[in-house]
Write a protein that holds these residues in place. Structure first.
Motif, mmCIF file in Angstrom:
data_model
loop_
_atom_site.group_PDB
_atom_site.id
_atom_site.type_symbol
_atom_site.label_atom_id
_atom_site.label_comp_id
_atom_site.label_asym_id
_atom_site.label_seq_id
_atom_site.Cartn_x
_atom_site.Cartn_y
_atom_site.Cartn_z
ATOM 1 N N ILE A 83 -8.240 -14.808 14.462
ATOM 2 C CA ILE A 83 -7.629 -13.490 14.689
ATOM 3 C C ILE A 83 -6.708 -13.530 15.904
ATOM 4 O O ILE A 83 -5.654 -12.867 15.922
ATOM 5 C CB ILE A 83 -8.710 -12.377 14.848
ATOM 6 N N PHE A 103 -4.429 -14.334 9.467
ATOM 7 C CA PHE A 103 -5.371 -13.240 9.261
ATOM 8 C C PHE A 103 -6.240 -13.490 8.038
ATOM 9 O O PHE A 103 -7.425 -13.125 8.014
ATOM 10 C CB PHE A 103 -4.616 -11.922 9.118
ATOM 11 N N ARG A 107 -10.351 -13.157 8.190
ATOM 12 C CA ARG A 107 -11.161 -12.162 7.482
ATOM 13 C C ARG A 107 -12.275 -12.808 6.656
ATOM 14 O O ARG A 107 -13.213 -12.121 6.240
ATOM 15 C CB ARG A 107 -10.282 -11.281 6.612
ATOM 16 N N LEU A 110 -15.146 -12.272 8.860
ATOM 17 C CA LEU A 110 -15.325 -10.921 9.394
ATOM 18 C C LEU A 110 -16.667 -10.291 9.034
ATOM 19 O O LEU A 110 -17.276 -9.626 9.881
ATOM 20 C CB LEU A 110 -14.171 -10.040 8.919
ATOM 21 N N CYS A 127 -9.793 -6.389 18.433
ATOM 22 C CA CYS A 127 -8.817 -7.422 18.054
ATOM 23 C C CYS A 127 -8.104 -7.044 16.759
ATOM 24 O O CYS A 127 -6.885 -7.248 16.630
ATOM 25 C CB CYS A 127 -9.507 -8.774 17.910
ATOM 26 N N LEU A 128 -8.837 -6.508 15.803
ATOM 27 C CA LEU A 128 -8.211 -6.051 14.561
ATOM 28 C C LEU A 128 -7.199 -4.943 14.833
ATOM 29 O O LEU A 128 -6.111 -4.909 14.250
ATOM 30 C CB LEU A 128 -9.276 -5.552 13.588
ATOM 31 N N THR A 129 -7.552 -4.042 15.732
ATOM 32 C CA THR A 129 -6.624 -2.966 16.105
ATOM 33 C C THR A 129 -5.352 -3.550 16.705
ATOM 34 O O THR A 129 -4.241 -3.149 16.347
ATOM 35 C CB THR A 129 -7.290 -2.013 17.105
ATOM 36 N N TYR A 131 -4.133 -6.483 16.258
ATOM 37 C CA TYR A 131 -3.390 -7.143 15.183
ATOM 38 C C TYR A 131 -2.575 -6.122 14.395
ATOM 39 O O TYR A 131 -1.391 -6.338 14.106
ATOM 40 C CB TYR A 131 -4.359 -7.875 14.245
ATOM 41 N N TYR A 132 -3.183 -5.011 14.046
ATOM 42 C CA TYR A 132 -2.510 -4.037 13.195
ATOM 43 C C TYR A 132 -1.431 -3.249 13.913
ATOM 44 O O TYR A 132 -0.636 -2.556 13.273
ATOM 45 C CB TYR A 132 -3.537 -3.090 12.559
ATOM 46 N N SER A 139 -1.421 -0.040 7.739
ATOM 47 C CA SER A 139 -2.445 -0.209 8.768
ATOM 48 C C SER A 139 -3.584 0.801 8.656
ATOM 49 O O SER A 139 -3.347 2.001 8.527
ATOM 50 C CB SER A 139 -1.787 -0.075 10.145
ATOM 51 N N LEU A 144 -10.066 1.951 12.350
ATOM 52 C CA LEU A 144 -10.637 0.867 13.155
ATOM 53 C C LEU A 144 -10.968 1.343 14.561
ATOM 54 O O LEU A 144 -12.036 1.037 15.100
ATOM 55 C CB LEU A 144 -9.659 -0.310 13.212
ATOM 56 N N LEU A 503 -9.828 -6.091 4.536
ATOM 57 C CA LEU A 503 -10.226 -6.808 5.742
ATOM 58 C C LEU A 503 -11.361 -7.775 5.461
ATOM 59 O O LEU A 503 -11.575 -8.721 6.216
ATOM 60 C CB LEU A 503 -10.717 -5.817 6.810
#
Length: 528
Positions: A83, A103, A107, A110, A127-129, A131-132, A139, A144, A503
């Protein structure tokens, strides 16, 4: 309806074959990705325990390709390696593989990370936030952030630690990640005109201590925590946490502004309110940490600090412009700040260090709309030349961003169309925008970004039938932030479509994955 109820129960079937997934980037490329993400994010937020990440990364050859049958702690390391690569691929030119490819690897692991439902899970959601924020696909970022904040609240990271069984370093991690979730929550709530996920009045945990994020010396951290609890402030050397703490401070100021001056029970800021908060924001700007060797310390460039300053100032001033009567001294103050904000946006857009993203575009656009609001109230507040320069600066910045992010083109077009109402005359002489035009501007500034295309379409349809826009119905426009205030802790509403199933790894029931996550904690076991 609970968050659990909002999660889709269907499985996600991946159409990405294992052999099509990316290989590890070469050593130099991998280091560039990690370092880029570190210096970019750590100057703003603490999204991950970087010491732990670097330990995983040193063993990346052994960790990165583990199967989903491997121990959870190994899968966790693999997730965070991939990630971070995915985030980094959004920030560096010509990465070895695309951000989507990295990504896809992340996932796979994940489910194991989300199943932990602990501090590690919070980091994964942060981290996902991150990324998006720049992901090329649609998104689920609001959801998230809501999940990250809810998990922090469930584990009471928003409260002071009173149990002695948590070591000082872990306490710091809890604080860092909670306050990161707080910043993300405020950022999105401000943009989308939605309630905060938690009220400031429900938070009593201290901010992180200002110490290098790599420091694990329990005794040193404990001493700083004790000084902090005693109210002793100590200005020392700039650390790798200083910039993030400085960035957090402006979000806390923004939060107070919205709590006091927006919402159904808000009051319009007085001149004294404005002067006090402007003084506080000016002090914040002047205290921005700067280290000569920027390669060794995370820090934001001065143009970005300036932009953050103007965003907070305009947030304070906009409620004034929505009033029926605006004090002449305040309108003069508003128009000067709005003009400076437009010129600052142009400078930021031309800075080669600026990494364009939609949020920056939104702030630029609404800054320009605020300028037009001022001119709609008092067309003579600026000289025609100065007004034209400021409008052109905003248009220039939006044009620069649109070349990089074509999806934001409606904001450029909408601002251009509305600004034409003010500059249609060569010298702006005799331009006196009506109350209907002011209503249109109030509607725009009170909307969230997703409504821009609809407003543009409506405006274009009216222009196709007549030379000027059809007057809007008279109504008093107010910013709809619902109920952010009143000391009430409002949980993030997740009544929007939740589409985060992509995800997850294939062949996993999402309901099973999340079972029990957000069950209310035992009252008897969590009394404070």
């Amino acid at each position: 309806m609970t968050v659990l109820d909002m999660l889709p129960s269907k499985t996600f079937v991946s159409n990405v074959e294992e052999e099509n997934l990316p290989a590890l980037p070469f050593s130099s490329g991998a280091k560039a990705l990690v370092d880029t993400v570190y210096f970019y994010t750590q100057a703003r937020y603490c999204i991950i325990d970087w010491t732990q990440l670097r330990e995983w990364h040193r063993d990346r050859e052994a960790i990165a390709y583990v199967s989903t049958d491997s121990p959870v702690d190994i899968q966790t390391g693999a997730f965070f390696i991939w990630i971070i690569y995915a985030i980094g691929a959004c920030l560096v030119p010509n990465p070895e593989s695309s951000t989507e490819a990295y990504f896809s690897r992340a996932r796979i692991y994940l489910p194991a990370v989300l199943g932990l439902q602990n501090l590690t899970t919070v980091q994964a959601l942060l981290c996902l936030t991150q990324y998006y924020f720049r992901a090329p696909t649609e998104s689920p970022i609001w959801d998230l952030v809501g999940l990250a904040l809810r998990l922090c609240i469930k584990h009471r990271y928003h409260r002071k630690i009173i149990t002695p069984d948590v070591d000082p370093y872990t306490i710091e991690l809890r604080k860092r990640f909670f306050w990161c979730a707080y910043c993300f929550d405020r950022l999105l709530a401000i943009l989308y005109k939605l309630p905060f996920g938690i009220s400031d009045s429900d938070i009593d945990v201290e901010t992180p201590v200002d110490i290098d994020d790599t420091c694990r010396d329990q005794q040193m951290i404990c001493q700083l925590q004790l000084k902090q609890a005693a109210g002793e402030s100590e200005e020392g050397e700039i650390t790798t946490m200083t910039a993030a703490l400085h960035h957090l401070q402006v979000y806390r100021i923004r939060s107070r502004i919205l709590t006091n001056f927006t919402g159904p029970h808000a009051r319009i800021p007085s001149l004294a309110d404005v002067e006090h908060l402007l003084s506080e924001l000016d002090q914040w700007r002047q205290q921005a940490p700067r280290k000569q060797d920027s390669r060794s310390f995370p820090q934001q460039n001065p143009d970005r600090v300036q932009a953050n300053y103007f965003q907070a100032v305009l947030l304070l001033l906009r409620p004034i412009l929505l009033g029926d009567v605006v004090d002449s001294d305040l309108i003069r103050l508003c128009v000067e700040f709005a003009t400076d904000a437009c010129e600052s946006a142009k400078i930021l857009s031309l800075n080669p260090l600026t990494l364009p993203d939609r949020i920056t575009v939104y702030h630029c656009f609404y800054g320009g709309i605020t300028l037009l609001q001022c001119l709609a109230i008092k067309p003579t507040a600026l000289t025609p030349r100065r007004a034209h320069q400021a409008i052109s600066a905003c248009l220039s910045a939006l044009a620069v961003y649109t070349r990089v992010l074509p999806a934001v083109a409606p904001f450029l077009r909408l601002f251009e169309d509305v600004s034409n109402l003010f500059v249609c005359d060569e010298h702006m002489a005799g331009i006196h925008p009506s109350g209907k035009v002011r209503g249109l501007l109030n509607r725009i500034v009170s909307s969230d970004p997703s409504e821009a295309s609809g407003i543009l379409c409506s405006l274009s349809q009216k222009e196709s039938h007549q030379a000027s826009p059809e007057p809007l119905a008279e109504e008093k426009m107010t910013i709809q932030y619902d109920s952010i205030l009143g000391g009430q802790s409002s949980v993030l509403p997740l009544d929007m479509p939740l589409t985060i199933s992509p995800l997850y790894a294939p062949d996993l029931e999402i309901m099973d994955l999340w079972t029990g996550w957000l069950d209310p904690p035992s009252v008897a076991g969590n009394m404070e």
